[in-house]
Design an enzyme around this catalytic site. Structure first.
Site, PDB file in Angstrom:
ATOM      1  N   SER A  16       2.423   1.482   2.068  1.00 30.33           N
ATOM      2  CA  SER A  16       1.210   1.918   2.770  1.00 30.33           C
ATOM      3  C   SER A  16       1.358   3.161   3.634  1.00 30.33           C
ATOM      4  CB  SER A  16       0.664   0.772   3.627  1.00 30.33           C
ATOM      5  OG  SER A  16      -0.034  -0.144   2.825  1.00 30.33           O
ATOM      6  N   LYS A  56      -0.988   6.072   2.867  1.00 28.34           N
ATOM      7  CA  LYS A  56      -2.317   6.275   3.448  1.00 28.34           C
ATOM      8  C   LYS A  56      -2.369   7.500   4.358  1.00 28.34           C
ATOM      9  CE  LYS A  56      -3.676   1.374   3.239  1.00 28.34           C
ATOM     10  NZ  LYS A  56      -2.513   0.839   2.535  1.00 28.34           N
ATOM     11  N   SER A 102      -4.403  -0.717   8.011  1.00 30.97           N
ATOM     12  CA  SER A 102      -3.790  -0.495   6.700  1.00 30.97           C
ATOM     13  C   SER A 102      -4.692  -1.005   5.585  1.00 30.97           C
ATOM     14  CB  SER A 102      -2.412  -1.166   6.609  1.00 30.97           C
ATOM     15  OG  SER A 102      -1.651  -0.617   5.560  1.00 30.97           O
TER      16      SER A 102
END
Length: 502
Positions: free
Chosen positions: A155, A158, A336
């Site tokens: 993640s 991102k 997230s």
């Protein structure tokens, strides 16, 4: 045996049976949850990041454990990670307020001293990593370890997705969901790619656009023209396919929605049901049906719902606007949010003059990274959320990007910094940094987590004790012990935060 003894014996048997059944059901629930959490697919606060409750040192092995079984599946029972604080009236321990240490950022860092401090953090079986630390003020690299090697970022991806969207559209940009006239007695609901469009307006989330508000405005316009019955079309053509990334396993169907320019409640069948849960097979159609229901509540009879294409010159009847992109990015990073990140990838693709597909979105993100001077060879982007194991990002890419985001010349990127969770306080870091050797990082370390099975990462900023402001990124792949990898990430960043590395 008299009646009294019989009753006592029966009660005792029932108690024992209840305990056994409770233990068995708990084991099954724990095992099921462990699988999801170990893959980074369920957490109370953030998709694709593990909560502290999934990382039990007694089950996974404390830092330095060597048991193979220990690293296979973490227990759901974990020691408390709450920071020392005052208990509230209900007895719950309150976390500290998200206040960061103030600094003018004028401290200097000795690379040799910092390297000694980082390499001094030893956690057995925590795995190899790509890591880099960069001075936010000067841009100088003060620590590097395989920093140019592409690693599965999970993640932390991102960050690059959000950066491209912000750079192309600006922090104040809003996405519009509208209704246009399409001939006599027909209207079309047009999706504008608002990732947080709600079905019903909420006082708890007043800045989010909703279909209920759009229906009220549409009904007002229709009634002003004497129209009380319509057929409804819906247009989600802003984004192109595929809606599902081919590198995602099918088992992710409960943690990621099929990407669409038109959806409500992020395509989830149960609004507010958390990260894990069933998703709509056709989010756009579901949103159109929800809008039809809201229109009927406003006194407009809806005769049918079907796909459509809105004409370029169609008259707009009503519209609602999303939160600003700044707030959307902050929410995506803080929680997230996989679904929000994938919508931002498509928006970046469209803003870059291409179609809103995975391929177009990642191509545009790569181009923006190069324009920003944050590209590193070895970077390979496949999706926007980091769910794909085919994505590769070196630590150097992330520290370059964070440093750029902190520059005065790129104010549009500032949400990349403000959206980072604070260790021990909020978002995906709220329950981290709980052991003695990482407590110093609470309230000081800011970072974007990244977790899949056998993948653990942390990238963000740290204000050190001697006044330096540093960008850092550490990406661990294939650790022998998942729990120990997260312990190492927390301890190494906490060690950096206490640095007097002159």
């Amino acid at each position: 045996m008299d009646l009294k003894r019989i009753v006592v014996a029966v009660v005792a048997l029932l108690v024992v049976a209840g305990l056994v059944l409770g233990a068995v059901s708990g084991i099954f629930a724990s095992v099921a949850r462990q699988g999801l959490e170990a893959a980074g697919l369920e957490t109370p606060r953030a998709p694709s990041t593990l909560p502290a409750s999934a990382l039990d040192p007694s089950a996974s092995g404390t830092a330095g454990a060597t048991s193979p079984a220990a690293s296979a599946a973490p227990s759901t029972t974990a020691p408390s990670t709450a920071a020392p604080s005052t208990a509230g009236p209900d007895g719950a321990v309150a976390l500290p307020a998200p206040v960061l240490a103030g600094t003018e950022g004028q401290g200097t860092v000795s690379g040799a001293a910092l390297s000694d401090r980082i390499r001094g953090v030893k956690v057995k079986d925590s795995g190899g990593y790509s890591g880099e630390v960069r001075d936010m003020r000067t841009g100088a690299v003060v620590f590097s370890h395989r920093a140019g090697s592409g690693a599965i970022p999970a993640s932390t991806t991102k960050l690059v997705t959000a950066a491209a969207a912000l750079d192309l559209l600006g922090a104040e940009h809003r996405f519009t969901t509208s209704v246009v006239a399409a001939g006599k007695g027909r209207v079309v609901l047009v999706g504008g790619g608002d990732p947080y469009l709600l079905e019903k307006g909420s006082s708890d989330q007043p800045t989010r656009a909703s279909l209920s508000t759009l229906a009220r405005r549409t009904a007002t316009a229709l009634k002003a023209d004497g129209v009380r019955k319509v057929s409804l079309g819906y247009d989600a053509s802003l984004f192109s396919g595929p809606a599902w990334n081919p590198t995602w396993p099918g088992s992710y169907g409960d943690v990621a929605s099929r990407v669409s320019a038109l959806w409500v409640n992020e395509g989830r069948t149960t609004p507010g049901g958390g990260v894990l849960g069933p998703r709509e097979g056709d989010p756009a159609k579901d949103a159109a049906k929800a809008f039809a229901s809201q229109l009927e509540k406003q006194g407009i009879d809806v005769g049918g719902v079907s796909t459509a294409r809105a004409g370029k010159d169609a008259t707009r009847l009503a519209a609602v606007s999303s939160m600003t992109l700044e707030r959307i990015v902050e929410h995506v990073l803080m929680t997230s949010d996989n679904d929000g990140a994938e919508v931002l990838l498509r928006q970046a693709g469209v803003a870059g003059g291409r179609k809103g597909s995975f391929a177009d979105g990642t191509a545009v993100v790569a181009a923006r990274l190069k324009d920003l001077g944050a590209w590193t060879s070895g970077t390979r982007l496949v999706d926007g959320s980091g769910l794909s194991r085919s994505t590769r990002i070196p630590a150097a890419t992330l520290t370059k990007l964070l440093r750029v985001a902190g520059e005065e010349s790129h104010p549009q990127l500032r949400p990349l910094i403000t959206g980072l969770p604070v260790a021990g306080v909020e978002g995906s870091l709220a329950t981290r940094f709980g052991d003695d050797e990482s407590l110093a990082g609470r309230g000081v370390v800011r970072g974007k987590t990244g977790t899949l099975s056998k993948v653990h990462g942390l990238a963000g900023t740290i204000t050190t004790r001697d006044g330096s402001v540093l960008a850092y990124a550490f990406l661990v792949n294939d650790p022998k012990n998942d729990y120990n990898a997260t312990v190492w990430l927390q301890r190494v960043t906490a060690a950096i935060s206490t640095c007097g590395c002159r």
